[in-house]
Design a protein around this motif. Structure first.
Motif, PDB file in Angstrom:
ATOM      1  N   MET A 175       0.837  -1.209   0.000  1.00 18.75           N
ATOM      2  CA  MET A 175       0.000   0.000   0.000  1.00 18.75           C
ATOM      3  C   MET A 175       0.866   1.251   0.000  1.00 18.75           C
ATOM      4  SD  MET A 175      -2.980   1.417  -0.054  1.00 18.75           S
ATOM      5  CE  MET A 175      -4.236   0.223   0.480  1.00 18.75           C
ATOM      6  N   GLN A 176       1.897   1.253   0.828  1.00 20.04           N
ATOM      7  CA  GLN A 176       2.755   2.438   0.877  1.00 20.04           C
ATOM      8  C   GLN A 176       3.508   2.635  -0.432  1.00 20.04           C
ATOM      9  OE1 GLN A 176       5.032   1.789   4.522  1.00 20.04           O
ATOM     10  NE2 GLN A 176       3.581   3.068   5.658  1.00 20.04           N
ATOM     11  N   ARG A 177       3.932   1.537  -1.040  1.00 23.08           N
ATOM     12  CA  ARG A 177       4.617   1.663  -2.326  1.00 23.08           C
ATOM     13  C   ARG A 177       3.659   2.225  -3.382  1.00 23.08           C
ATOM     14  NH1 ARG A 177       5.363  -0.763  -7.196  1.00 23.08           N
ATOM     15  NH2 ARG A 177       7.444  -0.529  -8.101  1.00 23.08           N
ATOM     16  N   HIS A 178       2.419   1.763  -3.395  1.00 20.96           N
ATOM     17  CA  HIS A 178       1.428   2.240  -4.352  1.00 20.96           C
ATOM     18  C   HIS A 178       1.237   3.757  -4.231  1.00 20.96           C
ATOM     19  CE1 HIS A 178      -2.310   3.029  -6.386  1.00 20.96           C
ATOM     20  NE2 HIS A 178      -3.020   3.081  -5.266  1.00 20.96           N
ATOM     21  N   LEU A 179       1.055   4.241  -3.007  1.00 19.06           N
ATOM     22  CA  LEU A 179       0.792   5.663  -2.823  1.00 19.06           C
ATOM     23  C   LEU A 179       2.058   6.497  -3.009  1.00 19.06           C
ATOM     24  CD1 LEU A 179      -1.758   5.267   0.069  1.00 19.06           C
ATOM     25  CD2 LEU A 179      -2.240   6.055  -2.250  1.00 19.06           C
ATOM     26  N   ASN A 180       3.210   5.927  -2.678  1.00 18.80           N
ATOM     27  CA  ASN A 180       4.462   6.632  -2.965  1.00 18.80           C
ATOM     28  C   ASN A 180       4.717   6.717  -4.460  1.00 18.80           C
ATOM     29  OD1 ASN A 180       4.929   6.993  -0.237  1.00 18.80           O
ATOM     30  ND2 ASN A 180       6.234   5.193  -0.035  1.00 18.80           N
ATOM     31  N   GLN A 181       4.366   5.650  -5.184  1.00 17.48           N
ATOM     32  CA  GLN A 181       4.500   5.686  -6.641  1.00 17.48           C
ATOM     33  C   GLN A 181       3.544   6.713  -7.246  1.00 17.48           C
ATOM     34  OE1 GLN A 181       7.623   4.035  -6.894  1.00 17.48           O
ATOM     35  NE2 GLN A 181       6.729   3.732  -8.921  1.00 17.48           N
ATOM     36  N   SER A 182       2.374   6.854  -6.642  1.00 19.92           N
ATOM     37  CA  SER A 182       1.437   7.880  -7.110  1.00 19.92           C
ATOM     38  C   SER A 182       2.066   9.258  -6.980  1.00 19.92           C
ATOM     39  CB  SER A 182       0.143   7.811  -6.294  1.00 19.92           C
ATOM     40  OG  SER A 182      -0.542   6.594  -6.519  1.00 19.92           O
ATOM     41  N   GLN A 183       2.751   9.499  -5.860  1.00 18.68           N
ATOM     42  CA  GLN A 183       3.447  10.774  -5.697  1.00 18.68           C
ATOM     43  C   GLN A 183       4.493  10.962  -6.785  1.00 18.68           C
ATOM     44  OE1 GLN A 183       4.669  12.173  -1.743  1.00 18.68           O
ATOM     45  NE2 GLN A 183       3.775  10.303  -0.901  1.00 18.68           N
ATOM     46  N   LYS A 184       5.240   9.904  -7.081  1.00 16.73           N
ATOM     47  CA  LYS A 184       6.279  10.013  -8.099  1.00 16.73           C
ATOM     48  C   LYS A 184       5.690  10.293  -9.475  1.00 16.73           C
ATOM     49  CE  LYS A 184       9.737   7.112  -5.821  1.00 16.73           C
ATOM     50  NZ  LYS A 184      10.547   5.881  -5.904  1.00 16.73           N
ATOM     51  N   ARG A 185       4.535   9.696  -9.762  1.00 16.32           N
ATOM     52  CA  ARG A 185       3.908   9.939 -11.068  1.00 16.32           C
ATOM     53  C   ARG A 185       3.480  11.390 -11.210  1.00 16.32           C
ATOM     54  NH1 ARG A 185       2.399   4.352 -10.522  1.00 16.32           N
ATOM     55  NH2 ARG A 185       0.515   4.728  -9.306  1.00 16.32           N
ATOM     56  N   PHE A 186       3.157  12.029 -10.088  1.00 17.24           N
ATOM     57  CA  PHE A 186       2.796  13.448 -10.117  1.00 17.24           C
ATOM     58  C   PHE A 186       4.011  14.355  -9.979  1.00 17.24           C
ATOM     59  CE2 PHE A 186      -1.556  12.121  -8.377  1.00 17.24           C
ATOM     60  CZ  PHE A 186      -2.156  12.253  -9.622  1.00 17.24           C
ATOM     61  N   SER A 187       5.196  13.768  -9.905  1.00 18.94           N
ATOM     62  CA  SER A 187       6.399  14.553  -9.646  1.00 18.94           C
ATOM     63  C   SER A 187       7.277  14.735 -10.873  1.00 18.94           C
ATOM     64  CB  SER A 187       7.218  13.898  -8.524  1.00 18.94           C
ATOM     65  OG  SER A 187       6.513  13.941  -7.310  1.00 18.94           O
ATOM     66  N   GLN A 188       6.725  14.475 -12.035  1.00 27.23           N
ATOM     67  CA  GLN A 188       7.474  14.745 -13.256  1.00 27.23           C
ATOM     68  C   GLN A 188       7.531  16.256 -13.491  1.00 27.23           C
ATOM     69  OE1 GLN A 188       6.117  12.149 -16.552  1.00 27.23           O
ATOM     70  NE2 GLN A 188       4.828  11.188 -15.014  1.00 27.23           N
ATOM     71  N   SER A 189       8.481  16.652 -14.288  1.00 27.97           N
ATOM     72  CA  SER A 189       8.621  18.081 -14.566  1.00 27.97           C
ATOM     73  C   SER A 189       7.539  18.540 -15.543  1.00 27.97           C
ATOM     74  CB  SER A 189       9.991  18.375 -15.155  1.00 27.97           C
ATOM     75  OG  SER A 189      10.071  19.703 -15.582  1.00 27.97           O
ATOM     76  N   PHE A 190       7.115  19.794 -15.359  1.00 26.00           N
ATOM     77  CA  PHE A 190       6.178  20.397 -16.305  1.00 26.00           C
ATOM     78  C   PHE A 190       6.900  20.893 -17.566  1.00 26.00           C
ATOM     79  CE2 PHE A 190       3.612  21.706 -12.446  1.00 26.00           C
ATOM     80  CZ  PHE A 190       2.650  20.744 -12.636  1.00 26.00           C
ATOM     81  N   GLY A 191       8.183  21.157 -17.436  1.00 27.23           N
ATOM     82  CA  GLY A 191       8.827  21.932 -18.469  1.00 27.23           C
ATOM     83  C   GLY A 191       9.699  21.159 -19.425  1.00 27.23           C
TER      84      GLY A 191
END
Length: 232
Positions: free
Chosen positions: A213-229
């Motif tokens: 569960m923690q890996r799933h939600l941490n991976q979710s954070q990483k997926r939202f942590s890509q650069s915009f630019g």
């Protein structure tokens, strides 16, 4: 031009500073903002904090995020749409809180799960798989999966809490962030992570369930942590 900030609702403070510069004309309409990494260094904050601040400004209409190109100042909005400073938790705060709390819920659920509980999780996973490509349905089934895990414990308060913390993502800021980074590929990854959680619960393995569960939600954070630019 940019001033380092103290640790208090940092993404709001970053947004406030950039907004003031835009309104004062110090950053011209159409101008490209510095790269996310450079902004993080100038404000002395993390890149996720900058990312959340930029989402605030995009929702308010001050900037336009062009994936793969950068962040540009838009025409300043005629009517201010600024929401109260305490309007919502940041997306990364929500995901971090879920990782900590839902990890414990999954751990406890694995101690109690029986065949009927696992069957409910399997039904939900099948519905998620069938809904890949439909963002609305995927969110509904995603929420149901996490609630079904809480329900294994049989605690009404945990059910309500899990639903409430999930629903904190239903804000303009989180939805805009998701619009940039969520899609069939990321939902497929989330589904695969759900299967790992399900397997650990079905095996009555508390430690593995918590870690999954923690890996799933941490991976979710990483997926939202890509650069915009242009660093993307």
């Amino acid at each position: 031009m940019f001033v380092a900030l103290e640790p208090r609702r940092l993404h709001r403070q970053v947004a406030d500073q950039i907004r003031r510069l835009i309104e004062a004309g110090e950053i011209a309409d159409g101008a490209k903002l510095p790269a996310e990494r450079d902004l993080a260094e100038r404000f002395a904050v993390s890149r996720p904090t900058v990312r959340e601040a930029l989402i605030v400004l995009e929702v308010e209409g001050y900037i336009q995020i062009r994936m793969g190109s950068g962040v540009y100042v838009s025409q300043r909005p005629k009517a201010h749409s600024i929401l109260p400073a305490d309007d919502s938790d940041g997306p990364f705060e929500i995901l971090q809180a879920r990782s900590i709390i839902e990890g414990g819920i999954a751990e406890e659920a694995a101690k109690r799960a029986n065949a009927s509980h696992v069957a409910l999780l399997d039904g939900n996973l099948k519905r998620m798989e069938d809904a890949i490509g439909d963002a609305v349905k995927m969110l509904v089934h995603d929420r149901a999966f996490h609630l079904a895990i809480a329900d294994i414990i049989g605690n009404v308060t945990l059910h309500r809490f899990t639903g409430h913390i999930f629903d904190r993502r239903m804000t303009p800021y989180f939805e805009r962030l998701a619009s940039h980074f969520e899609g069939p590929r990321t939902w497929r990854l989330a589904l695969e992570e759900h299967v790992v959680i399900r397997d650990a619960i079905a095996a009555n393995d508390p430690e593995a369930a918590k870690a999954a569960m923690q890996r799933h939600l941490n991976q979710s954070q990483k997926r939202f942590s890509q650069s915009f630019g242009e660093e993307a």
